[in-house]
Write an enzyme that holds these catalytic residues in place. Structure first.
Site, mmCIF file in Angstrom:
data_model
loop_
_atom_site.group_PDB
_atom_site.id
_atom_site.type_symbol
_atom_site.label_atom_id
_atom_site.label_comp_id
_atom_site.label_asym_id
_atom_site.label_seq_id
_atom_site.Cartn_x
_atom_site.Cartn_y
_atom_site.Cartn_z
ATOM 1 N N ASN A 86 0.802 -1.221 0.000
ATOM 2 C CA ASN A 86 0.000 0.000 0.000
ATOM 3 C C ASN A 86 0.839 1.278 0.000
ATOM 4 O O ASN A 86 0.379 2.324 0.460
ATOM 5 C CB ASN A 86 -0.964 -0.007 1.189
ATOM 6 C CG ASN A 86 -1.848 -1.235 1.186
ATOM 7 O OD1 ASN A 86 -1.760 -2.060 2.083
ATOM 8 N ND2 ASN A 86 -2.675 -1.390 0.165
ATOM 9 N N VAL A 93 1.790 6.941 0.893
ATOM 10 C CA VAL A 93 1.013 5.893 1.547
ATOM 11 C C VAL A 93 -0.427 5.926 1.046
ATOM 12 O O VAL A 93 -1.054 6.982 0.983
ATOM 13 C CB VAL A 93 1.029 6.086 3.084
ATOM 14 C CG1 VAL A 93 0.164 5.040 3.772
ATOM 15 C CG2 VAL A 93 2.463 6.039 3.609
ATOM 16 N N CYS A 94 -0.936 4.751 0.694
ATOM 17 C CA CYS A 94 -2.325 4.589 0.258
ATOM 18 C C CYS A 94 -3.107 4.000 1.440
ATOM 19 O O CYS A 94 -2.992 2.821 1.749
ATOM 20 C CB CYS A 94 -2.379 3.663 -0.953
ATOM 21 S SG CYS A 94 -4.046 3.385 -1.566
ATOM 22 N N LEU A 95 -3.873 4.862 2.105
ATOM 23 C CA LEU A 95 -4.629 4.467 3.299
ATOM 24 C C LEU A 95 -5.910 5.289 3.327
ATOM 25 O O LEU A 95 -5.865 6.503 3.099
ATOM 26 C CB LEU A 95 -3.776 4.733 4.548
ATOM 27 C CG LEU A 95 -4.362 4.401 5.916
ATOM 28 C CD1 LEU A 95 -4.626 2.904 6.049
ATOM 29 C CD2 LEU A 95 -3.416 4.853 7.024
#
Length: 160
Positions: A86, A93-95
């Protein structure tokens, strides 16, 4: 005048962090060579969670806040090419809590973001893959994935 709101909120976050933050974490505004503090860029360290493959690593992360904060989330970046399903190759950051359209709320704190990213390290979301290679290893070659995570932990030892 929203920049005043962002800086005021970040000053409060800094005070709160100094009084009470999770063990092993670091989060502080960037200091210029001339000694001025830039509240809009924070240098952070996220420790790998005890009992996980990430344990023993202290992962550097930079948080970039815009003048629209807390209306908009900060951009959170690990070093480029950070190995995680992610995390984009740029380090971003992919969140969901960092996505304005998905989970971001202005009440989310720096502490909640950093703890959320720490949780994400050991519990990637394969449905929201940002790094195809590490995601494939996570899904199909768990032993190789674990080996690469352990190497990453060694690359980021405890700060001196």
């Amino acid at each position: 005048m929203s920049g005043g709101i962002a800086r005021g909120r970040l000053a409060e976050e800094r005070k709160s962090w100094r009084k009470n933050h999770p063990h092993g974490f670091v989060a502080k505004p960037e200091t210029s060579p001339d000694g001025t503090v830039n509240l809009m860029v924070w240098r952070c360290v996220i420790p790998g969670k005890s009992g996980t493959d990430w344990e023993g690593g202290y992962y550097p992360l930079t948080m970039h806040f815009s003048e629209d904060y807390p209306g908009k989330p900060p951009e959170c970046k690990f070093p480029p090419n950070f190995f995680h399903p992610n995390v984009y190759s740029s380090g971003s950051v992919c969140l969901s809590i960092l996505n304005e359209a998905l989970g971001w709320r202005p009440s989310i704190t720096v502490k909640q973001i950093l703890v959320g990213i720490q949780d994400l390290l050991d519990k990637p979301n394969p449905d929201s893959a940002a790094h195809p290679y590490s995601n494939q290893l996570f899904l199909k070659q768990r032993d190789e994935y674990k080996k690469q995570v352990c190497q990453l932990a060694k690359r980021y030892p405890a700060p001196a």
